[in-house]
Design a protein around this motif. Structure first.
Motif, PDB file in Angstrom:
ATOM      1  N   LEU A 152       0.832  -1.364  -0.061  1.00 17.42           N
ATOM      2  CA  LEU A 152      -0.108   0.233   0.213  1.00 17.42           C
ATOM      3  C   LEU A 152       0.963   1.109   0.067  1.00 17.42           C
ATOM      4  O   LEU A 152       1.828   1.267   0.747  1.00 17.42           O
ATOM      5  CB  LEU A 152      -0.845  -0.143   1.243  1.00 17.42           C
ATOM      6  N   VAL A 153       0.781   2.219  -0.791  1.00 18.38           N
ATOM      7  CA  VAL A 153       1.252   3.542  -0.897  1.00 18.38           C
ATOM      8  C   VAL A 153       0.147   4.428  -0.453  1.00 18.38           C
ATOM      9  O   VAL A 153      -0.714   4.485  -1.140  1.00 18.38           O
ATOM     10  CB  VAL A 153       1.913   3.714  -2.346  1.00 18.38           C
ATOM     11  N   ASP A 154       0.510   5.319   0.369  1.00 19.74           N
ATOM     12  CA  ASP A 154      -0.323   6.272   0.770  1.00 19.74           C
ATOM     13  C   ASP A 154       0.631   7.550   0.932  1.00 19.74           C
ATOM     14  O   ASP A 154       1.407   7.856   1.874  1.00 19.74           O
ATOM     15  CB  ASP A 154      -0.849   5.901   2.283  1.00 19.74           C
ATOM     16  N   GLY A 155       0.322   8.409   0.178  1.00 20.56           N
ATOM     17  CA  GLY A 155       1.326   9.556  -0.058  1.00 20.56           C
ATOM     18  C   GLY A 155       2.669   9.018  -0.160  1.00 20.56           C
ATOM     19  O   GLY A 155       3.220   8.302  -0.918  1.00 20.56           O
ATOM     20  N   ASP A 156       3.485   9.613   0.666  1.00 21.48           N
ATOM     21  CA  ASP A 156       4.861   9.103   0.817  1.00 21.48           C
ATOM     22  C   ASP A 156       5.167   7.938   1.479  1.00 21.48           C
ATOM     23  O   ASP A 156       6.505   7.359   1.502  1.00 21.48           O
ATOM     24  CB  ASP A 156       6.026  10.348   1.459  1.00 21.48           C
ATOM     25  N   ALA A 157       4.091   7.173   2.163  1.00 16.09           N
ATOM     26  CA  ALA A 157       4.282   6.238   3.035  1.00 16.09           C
ATOM     27  C   ALA A 157       4.048   4.913   2.067  1.00 16.09           C
ATOM     28  O   ALA A 157       3.296   4.808   1.579  1.00 16.09           O
ATOM     29  CB  ALA A 157       3.467   6.311   4.406  1.00 16.09           C
ATOM     30  N   VAL A 158       4.952   3.871   2.405  1.00 19.54           N
ATOM     31  CA  VAL A 158       4.980   2.804   1.683  1.00 19.54           C
ATOM     32  C   VAL A 158       4.823   1.828   2.754  1.00 19.54           C
ATOM     33  O   VAL A 158       5.856   1.410   3.595  1.00 19.54           O
ATOM     34  CB  VAL A 158       6.328   2.468   0.853  1.00 19.54           C
ATOM     35  N   ILE A 159       3.818   0.752   2.538  1.00 19.65           N
ATOM     36  CA  ILE A 159       3.636  -0.100   3.564  1.00 19.65           C
ATOM     37  C   ILE A 159       3.547  -1.612   3.069  1.00 19.65           C
ATOM     38  O   ILE A 159       2.451  -1.997   2.197  1.00 19.65           O
ATOM     39  CB  ILE A 159       2.276   0.045   4.420  1.00 19.65           C
ATOM     40  N   CYS A 160       4.170  -2.445   3.497  1.00 25.97           N
ATOM     41  CA  CYS A 160       4.227  -3.785   3.027  1.00 25.97           C
ATOM     42  C   CYS A 160       3.686  -4.864   4.125  1.00 25.97           C
ATOM     43  O   CYS A 160       3.696  -4.319   5.243  1.00 25.97           O
ATOM     44  CB  CYS A 160       5.804  -4.369   2.644  1.00 25.97           C
ATOM     45  N   ASP A 161       3.202  -6.026   3.696  1.00 27.91           N
ATOM     46  CA  ASP A 161       2.607  -7.019   4.542  1.00 27.91           C
ATOM     47  C   ASP A 161       1.064  -6.853   4.666  1.00 27.91           C
ATOM     48  O   ASP A 161       0.848  -5.623   5.432  1.00 27.91           O
ATOM     49  CB  ASP A 161       3.423  -7.175   5.741  1.00 27.91           C
ATOM     50  N   SER A 162       0.303  -7.466   4.482  1.00 30.86           N
ATOM     51  CA  SER A 162      -1.153  -7.398   4.680  1.00 30.86           C
ATOM     52  C   SER A 162      -1.480  -7.042   6.089  1.00 30.86           C
ATOM     53  O   SER A 162      -2.292  -6.174   6.560  1.00 30.86           O
ATOM     54  CB  SER A 162      -2.232  -8.630   4.404  1.00 30.86           C
ATOM     55  N   ASN A 163      -0.859  -7.663   7.192  1.00 23.71           N
ATOM     56  CA  ASN A 163      -1.128  -7.279   8.567  1.00 23.71           C
ATOM     57  C   ASN A 163      -0.589  -5.945   9.043  1.00 23.71           C
ATOM     58  O   ASN A 163      -1.469  -5.229   9.551  1.00 23.71           O
ATOM     59  CB  ASN A 163      -0.459  -8.553   9.524  1.00 23.71           C
TER      60      ASN A 163
END
Ligand SMILES: N[C@@H](CCC(=O)N[C@@H](CS)C(=O)NCC(=O)O)C(=O)O
Length: 201
Positions: A58-69
């Protein structure tokens, strides 16, 4: 960058969990579907986002988050301002974490892999993953025998995290006739207004 983008595969169960929760939160997003057969998730541009070369990301603005949990926890903390889906209480939060760990443990090695072997052609021992799926279903059915959702009366991100792969394992052939409480739990989740259907197979 602005807005939310979700990278997934069309058949990704982990990606489905995020689509489901984004819908519940009423968040608009762009869905970028990668083709696993073309190894698009191993291309440099995607590996720059997730060095493991896995979806969902998931990319939210400048944040990149990996892993469903991790994404479920991020979305709940950032966008569910009432903490309905990720309760603040220390004990309830520990309960949620227990189920998120199960999704990456018992569910991954049971229902997830069973469906992966049967439907996606992953290597593995079908009989062994079937047995692990049934052991997990025995646990889950008993847990749900005296409550509507995993934490009790209300749904949480634990339900989102644990719904998808058990459901896909059932679609892949696991019989639920001995597990009436799982059947009712599935029905409760599926009848909620913002439910997003799991992948076709
Ligand atoms: N722990 C990760 C696992 C992610 C995962 O295994 N994703 C699969 C698709 S559902 C994937 O990208 N597989 C391709 C690969 O590992 O090369 C999560 O929960 O998101």
């Amino acid at each position: 960058m602005s807005g939310i983008t979700l990278y997934s595969f069309s058949l990704s169960g982990n990606g489905h969990k995020i689509r489901h929760f984004l819908s519940i939160l009423g968040l608009k997003y762009e869905l970028k579907l990668l083709d696993p057969h073309m190894k698009e998730h191993k291309r440099e541009s995607f590996v720059a986002l997730n060095p493991l070369g896995q979806v969902p990301v998931l990319v939210d603005g400048d944040a990149v988050i990996c892993d469903s949990n991790a994404i479920l926890v991020y979305l709940a903390q950032k966008y569910d301002t009432n903490n309905t889906w990720y309760p603040e209480d220390a004990l309830l939060r520990a309960e949620v974490q227990k189920f998120l760990s199960m999704s990456a443990g018992e569910v991954l090695n049971g229902p997830n892999l069973y469906r992966g072997i049967k439907v996606i052609g992953k290597p593995g021992d079908l009989e062994q993953t079937y047995d692990k799926t049934i052991s997990f279903f025995v646990y889950l059915d008993k847990h749900l025998s005296d409550r509507d959702y995993l934490l009790g009366a209300k749904p949480s991100i634990a339900d989102i995290a644990l719904y998808t792969y058990p459901k896909l394992a059932v679609k892949a052939g696991v019989n639920l006739s001995d597990f009436p409480h799982i059947v009712s739990w599935f029905a409760r989740i599926e009848s909620a207004p913002k439910f997003v259907k799991e992948p076709e197979q």
